[in-house]
Design a protein around this motif. Structure first.
Motif, short mmCIF file in Angstrom:
data_model
loop_
_atom_site.label_atom_id
_atom_site.label_comp_id
_atom_site.label_asym_id
_atom_site.label_seq_id
_atom_site.Cartn_x
_atom_site.Cartn_y
_atom_site.Cartn_z
N ASP A 139 -2.89 -9.85 3.00
CA ASP A 139 -3.28 -10.27 1.66
C ASP A 139 -2.98 -11.75 1.42
O ASP A 139 -3.67 -12.41 0.64
CB ASP A 139 -2.55 -9.42 0.62
CG ASP A 139 -3.09 -8.00 0.55
OD1 ASP A 139 -3.91 -7.64 1.43
OD2 ASP A 139 -2.70 -7.25 -0.36
N ASP A 162 -10.27 -11.87 -1.08
CA ASP A 162 -10.13 -10.62 -1.81
C ASP A 162 -10.79 -10.63 -3.19
O ASP A 162 -11.37 -9.62 -3.59
CB ASP A 162 -8.64 -10.24 -1.94
CG ASP A 162 -8.09 -9.64 -0.65
OD1 ASP A 162 -8.91 -9.27 0.23
OD2 ASP A 162 -6.86 -9.55 -0.50
N ARG A 209 -6.13 -6.71 -5.96
CA ARG A 209 -4.89 -6.71 -5.20
C ARG A 209 -3.93 -7.73 -5.83
O ARG A 209 -4.36 -8.70 -6.48
CB ARG A 209 -5.16 -7.06 -3.73
CG ARG A 209 -5.74 -5.88 -2.96
CD ARG A 209 -6.02 -6.20 -1.52
NE ARG A 209 -6.46 -5.01 -0.78
CZ ARG A 209 -6.90 -5.01 0.46
NH1 ARG A 209 -6.99 -6.17 1.12
NH2 ARG A 209 -7.26 -3.89 1.05
N ARG A 269 -13.62 -3.89 -3.83
CA ARG A 269 -12.51 -2.98 -3.56
C ARG A 269 -11.16 -3.69 -3.57
O ARG A 269 -10.12 -3.05 -3.77
CB ARG A 269 -12.72 -2.29 -2.21
CG ARG A 269 -11.75 -1.19 -1.88
CD ARG A 269 -12.10 -0.51 -0.57
NE ARG A 269 -12.16 -1.44 0.55
CZ ARG A 269 -11.10 -1.84 1.25
NH1 ARG A 269 -9.90 -1.38 0.95
NH2 ARG A 269 -11.23 -2.68 2.25
N THR A 270 -11.13 -5.00 -3.34
CA THR A 270 -9.87 -5.72 -3.18
C THR A 270 -9.61 -6.76 -4.27
O THR A 270 -8.58 -7.44 -4.22
CB THR A 270 -9.83 -6.43 -1.82
OG1 THR A 270 -10.91 -7.40 -1.76
CG2 THR A 270 -10.01 -5.43 -0.68
N ARG A 301 0.84 -1.22 0.00
CA ARG A 301 0.00 0.00 0.00
C ARG A 301 0.87 1.26 0.00
O ARG A 301 0.64 2.20 0.76
CB ARG A 301 -0.93 0.04 1.21
CG ARG A 301 -1.63 -1.26 1.56
CD ARG A 301 -2.69 -1.68 0.59
NE ARG A 301 -3.52 -2.70 1.22
CZ ARG A 301 -3.29 -4.02 1.11
NH1 ARG A 301 -2.26 -4.45 0.40
NH2 ARG A 301 -4.09 -4.88 1.72
#
Length: 387
Positions: free
Chosen positions: A142, A149, A158, A154-155, A85
Motif C-alpha cells: 500500500d 490505489d 485503503r 476496490r482499493t 487486511r
C-alpha cells in the motif's frame, strides 16, 4: 425507435459532448467527440474486452466497518487493521500454507518421524510469522501503491489512499512489524535465520514488479513460497544436504506455480481499473488466454509436488490425497470460475486456499506423516520410533 434511443444513449456515454473552453453552452460538433481511452488504437483490441468484467459498485464515501473483527477495534486502530487486511485472512493462509507443508514433509524425513508436539510447536511459530509478515507485505504494497490505489474502485478507500494513515506513519508501523517478525524468526533454528532474511528483499520488491512486468504473479510466488524451504531446517534437516535441498526446491517450485495460478484469479477483479491505472498483470496481458495459463500453472504445480513426494519417499496416501486431491480441486476451480465476475474471482481465490491448499495438500501430507509414524508402510520406522 427504442433501439435508436438506446443506441443514442450508449453513444452519448462513450462520446460525451463537452463545452468548448470558455463557454458554457455545449458544442454539437462531432469533432469534439473522442473514443474512450480503452478503445483507442494504441491499445491492443483484446484488452478492450476486459471492460466487461462485472464488479460490485463501490461506495462513493468511505464507510467505517460495522461488522466483523474490525468493528470491535478502537476507531484509531481501524486504519491499521485495514492496512494489514486483518479482516481478510486468505492472504495470511496462502503465506502460511507452504510453511505448513514443508514442516509436515520434513517431519516424515527425520530419522525417526518427529513428535507431533514438535511439529505443532514449529507450525505455531510459522503461523505467527505468517500473520506478521503478511501484514508487513500489505503495508509495503500500500505504501508503494499509494498513487495507484485511489484510481481503482476496490482499493480507493485503503487507509493510505484515503489519507487515514500518512506515509510517515506507515513507515513507522512497518518498522514495528519487521521487528516483531524478527523476533519470530530468531525463535527458529539458526539456519532458518540465514535462509529467511533473503525473503525480505522479495517482500519489498514485489509491489514494484507490477510497474515493470506483466508477470508480477511470478515475483509474488517467489516471495510467498519461501516458507516451503524453511520447514526443513526448522525440523533439523539442513538445506546443505543435496537430497533435502532437492526435495525442498521441488516443493518451493510447486508453490510458485500455485501462486501464479491463484493470484491470476485474484487479479481478474481489477482488470479494467488496472489498465486505466497502468498496473500490469497476467490478467491484463493475457485476458483472453487466462484459463490456458492457469491450466499450465496447475500442471507445473502438480508435477513438482509429485517430484517432492518421490524424493521424500512418500507413499500412496500422499499421492492420492495431496496430488490427486489438488488435481481434482484445481480442475474444478478452473472449470467453474467466471473470470469476468469479480465476486466469483474473490470466492474462488478464498476457496482455493482452504480446499486445495489446506484440505487436499495439507491433509494429504498430514495423513502421510501419520501413516509413516504408525508404521503403515512397514515396521522399520515404527521400530526405530519405539527404540
Amino acid at each position: 425507435m427504442f433501439r435508436a434511443l438506446s443506441f443514442g444513449a450508449g453513444l452519448a456515454r462513450l462520446c460525451p459532448i463537452r463545452p468548448p473552453r470558455g463557454k458554457s453552452t455545449p458544442s454539437l460538433s462531432p469533432r469534439r467527440c473522442s473514443a474512450p481511452k480503452l478503445l483507442r488504437q494504441d491499445r491492443p483490441l483484446h484488452l478492450a474486452r476486459v471492460s466487461t468484467v462485472i464488479s460490485p459498485s463501490a461506495p462513493d464515501v468511505y464507510q467505517p466497518p460495522t461488522t466483523g473483527i474490525l468493528s470491535y477495534l478502537p476507531s484509531s486502530w481501524v486504519p491499521y487493521g485495514e492496512l494489514i487486511r486483518l479482516d481478510k485472512p486468505a492472504g495470511t493462509t496462502y503465506l502460511f500454507l507452504p510453511c505448513l507443508w514443508s514442516t509436515i514433509l520434513a517431519s516424515t524425513l527425520t530419522p525417526v518421524p518427529a513428535a507431533i508436539s514438535s511439529m505443532i510447536g514449529t507450525t505455531a511459530l510459522f503461523a505467527a510469522g505468517a500473520v506478521i509478515m503478511r501484514g508487513a507485505g500489505c503495508t509495503v504494497n500500500d505504501y508503494w501503491d499509494r498513487a495507484f490505489d485511489p484510481l481503482v474502485a476496490r482499493t480507493k478507500f485503503r487507509p493510505i489512499a484515503r489519507g487515514a494513515i500518512t506515509p510517515r506513519q506507515t513507515l513507522g508501523f512497518l518498522a514495528g512489524q519487521l521487528s516483531a517478525g524478527a523476533c519470530v524468526l530468531f525463535s527458529l533454528p539458526t539456519e532458518c535465520i540465514y535462509w529467511g532474511i533473503p525473503s525480505l528483499i522479495l517482500v519489498a520488491t514485489y509491489p514494484l514488479a507490477k510497474r515493470v512486468t506483466h508477470y508480477p504473479q511470478f515475483v509474488l510466488g517467489l516471495a510467498y513460497s519461501w516458507g516451503a524451504l524453511l520447514g526443513f531446517p526448522a525440523m533439523g534437516l539442513s538445506l546443505t544436504d543435496p537430497a533435502i535441498l532437492a526435495t525442498a526446491g521441488c516443493l518451493y517450485a510447486s508453490n510458485v506455480a500455485w501462486t501464479v495460478l491463484y493470484d491470476t484469479i485474484y487479479a481478474h477483479q481489477d482488470v479494467s481499473d488496472d489498465i486505466k491505472a497502468g498496473v500490469k498483470s497476467i490478467a491484463v496481458k493475457h485476458e483472453s488466454d487466462t484459463k490456458k495459463i492457469m491450466v499450465g500453472a496447475g500442471v507445473i504445480q502438480l508435477g513438482f509436488l509429485s517430484a517432492a513426494g518421490v524424493l521424500a519417499g512418500c507413499g500412496p496416501t500422499f499421492f492420492v490425497g495431496s496430488v490427486g486431491g489438488a488435481a481434482a480441486g484445481l480442475g474444478w476451480m478452473i472449470y467453474r470460475a467466471r473470470l469476468r465476475v469479480a465476486s466469483d474471482c474473490w470466492y474462488w481465490f478464498r476457496w482455493c486456499a482452504v480446499a486445495v491448499g489446506g484440505v487436499a495438500i495439507g491433509g494429504g501430507l498430514f495423513t502421510e506423516y501419520l501413516a509413516q509414524r504408525s508404521g503403515l508402510y512397514g515396521n522399520e520406522r515404527k521400530e526405530a520410533l519405539e527404540a
